[in-house]
Scaffold this active site. Structure first.
Site, PDB file in Angstrom:
ATOM      1  N   LYS A 128       0.872  -1.192   0.000  1.00  0.00           N
ATOM      2  CA  LYS A 128       0.000   0.000   0.000  1.00  0.00           C
ATOM      3  C   LYS A 128       0.896   1.226   0.000  1.00  0.00           C
ATOM      4  O   LYS A 128       2.019   1.177   0.491  1.00  0.00           O
ATOM      5  CB  LYS A 128      -0.870   0.021   1.267  1.00  0.00           C
ATOM      6  CG  LYS A 128      -2.109   0.857   1.146  1.00  0.00           C
ATOM      7  CD  LYS A 128      -3.252   0.060   0.544  1.00  0.00           C
ATOM      8  CE  LYS A 128      -4.453   0.893   0.233  1.00  0.00           C
ATOM      9  NZ  LYS A 128      -5.602   0.060  -0.165  1.00  0.00           N
ATOM     10  N   ASP A 168      -7.029   4.093  -4.515  1.00  0.00           N
ATOM     11  CA  ASP A 168      -7.703   3.964  -3.210  1.00  0.00           C
ATOM     12  C   ASP A 168      -8.316   5.351  -2.988  1.00  0.00           C
ATOM     13  O   ASP A 168      -8.560   6.086  -3.956  1.00  0.00           O
ATOM     14  CB  ASP A 168      -6.701   3.577  -2.106  1.00  0.00           C
ATOM     15  CG  ASP A 168      -7.386   3.128  -0.812  1.00  0.00           C
ATOM     16  OD1 ASP A 168      -7.867   1.984  -0.755  1.00  0.00           O
ATOM     17  OD2 ASP A 168      -7.466   3.921   0.140  1.00  0.00           O
TER      18      ASP A 168
END
Ligand code: NDP
Ligand code: 2IT
Length: 448
Positions: A128, A168
């Site tokens: 991430k 995201d």
């Protein structure tokens, strides 16, 4: 003979070694409370210190992002990529651009991603990244300059076989386009280094829709297990971004009635239901005008906008928290229960606080945690990677069918490993253990 793990000691150690990262501690606690009893009964995981190894990122990259705003002023942000675990495939996971982003938030997201990606059945490790850059109110050119400056550093650490970022919060198709364009310039290489790309340059059909659609395919599996159907059910949705809009679209298509959407300013409640026509207006408000959800009542004055509140006070059958972490706490869970809500499924990552999660489990509410329920997004990213490798584009139907099958498969894994709690499948237990086993076995097979 290895000493058995103790939850409290384990968490204390994680906190000591990772100070000031409360979201990471929370995510580890959720996993550890399920896994530690399981690991203690499986000596191979205990002896190989698998859980201790999984909480340590393989690599943390932090960098400076310097860019120029429209007034010619220099702006400085922090950029990150957490390469959490690569034992079942290249690091895979989104980029988040939001002022709240810090190391602890990204480590929680990267940690969750490892288990989620494992559940998808596809060969993807977990990662991430992101920045504390705030896209709100920025011009298109500012967004582009920021994306270029971000990629100026990130490109050194990623490629199609190493680490494949995607979107995201705050990173959608527009941002992926700018990031991809700059990567290509810097590397002189056209390659599937990012997912969520535009359809004309290597993107996959259904990827924009995938998290929301996948969530509803999972909800359908959960309901089917109870001989229930989604037709006619009322649904409260939080958020009005990528996940929420396509979740709403699929709800409507399946015959459910969507009552709410929200953003960080408050929620809109339409007692007549947000139908397909009204949802088109919402798409325009959010994706063309980049405006606030409160605009909805300008178009539909019978609806209400409730400022500063979350939608969990509205009576509904199904709640889909699709905005951000910790957006649904114990008092929200109690309100939902008192109002007759039977199912909660998480489009967002860790949206329910630990107290809310335990309330769902203890009170017989069907609870589909994010790792399982929102895995359709990254799964379809995996399908985009496959198509890029094959240099082929699958049809909408083909990708949608594969997504549906993957969500059904995840549901099966939860069933197999979860057992039951209050006559419901224990998805919380099942998803964590199923996600873990594949990664743990690979970790052991590859040595240390
Ligand atoms: P978007 O940026 O498209 O939308 C985010 C939405 O959540 C916006 O409506 C935003 O409101 C709201 N939101 C963000 N932060 C807060 C906050 N602190 N309080 C209240 N509302 C907030 O993001 P996505 O839809 O892509 O992501 C939503 C969630 O789903 C995240 O948890 C993400 O990690 C998760 N997820 C996303 C996937 C994907 O493929 N995109 C896949 C799996 C999970 P506002 O505009 O006011 O900030
Ligand atoms: O949280 C998530 O699973 C995502 N943001 C999607 C990641 C991806 O690589 O598609």
């Amino acid at each position: 003979m290895s000493t058995k793990l103790n939850l409290q000691d384990f968490i204390e150690k994680v906190k000591r070694e990772n100070p000031n990262e409360p979201q990471f501690h929370q995510a580890v606690h959720e996993v550890a409370e399920i896994l530690i009893p399981y690991i203690n009964e499986h000596p191979q995981y205990l002896e190989n210190k698998v859980l201790e190894r999984l909480v340590e990122p393989e690599r943390v990259i932090q960098f400076k992002v310097t860019w120029e705003d429209d007034n010619g002023e220099i702006q400085i942000n922090k950029g990150y990529r957490i390469q959490m675990n690569s034992c079942i495939g290249p690091y895979k996971g989104g980029l988040r651009f939001h002022p709240s982003v810090n190391l602890g938030i990204l480590k929680f997201l990267a940690f969750e991603q490892v288990f989620k990606n494992s559940l998808t059945t596809l060969p993807m490790g977990g990662g991430k990244g992101g920045s504390n850059f705030d896209p709100k109110g920025k011009s298109d050119r500012e967004i582009m300059r920021f994306c270029k400056a971000f990629m100026e550093e990130l490109y050194k650490h990623i490629d199609e076989n190493t680490d494949v970022p995607a979107g995201d919060i705050g990173v959608g198709g527009r941002e992926i386009g700018y990031l991809f364009g700059h990567y290509k310039k810097l590397r002189s290489k056209f390659t599937g280094v990012l997912t969520g790309k535009g359809l004309g340059f290597g993107g996959s059909l259904i990827r924009p829709e995938a998290t929301g659609y996948g969530l509803l395919y999972f909800v359908e599996c959960m309901l089917k297990e109870k001989n229930e159907s989604i037709v006619g059910k009322t649904v409260s949705i939080s958020g009005s971004g990528n996940v929420s809009l396509y979740a709403a679209e699929k709800c409507i298509e399946l015959g459910a009635k969507v009552l709410t959407l929200s953003d960080s300013s408050g929620y809109i409640y339409d007692p007549e239901g947000i139908d397909a026509e009204k949802l088109k207006t919402v798409f325009k408000i959010k994706l063309e005008d980049y405006a606030r959800i409160s605009e909805y009542i300008q178009y539909y004055p019978h609806a209400t906008f409730v400022a500063g509140k979350r939608p969990w006070e509205v009576k509904c059958d199904i709640a889909l928290p699709n905005a951000c972490e910790n957006e649904l706490d114990l008092s929200d869970a109690q309100k939902l229960h008192a109002n007759g809500c039977i199912l909660v499924a998480e489009g967002a990552n860790m949206p329910s606080t630990p107290e809310a999660v335990h309330f769902f489990l203890d009170n017989g509410i069907l609870y589909g945690l994010g790792k399982a329920a929102n895995a359709g997004g990254v799964a379809t990213s995996g399908l985009e990677m496959s198509q890029n490798s094959l240099r082929l584009n699958w049809t909408r139907e083909e990708v949608d069918q594969r997504l549906k099958r993957i969500m059904q498969d995840i549901h099966e894994q939860c069933k197999q490993y979860g057992g039951s709690i209050h006559n419901n499948i224990n998805y919380y237990k099942g998803a964590n253990i199923a996600g873990f086993v594949k990664v743990a076995d690979a970790l052991i097979a590859q040595g240390f």
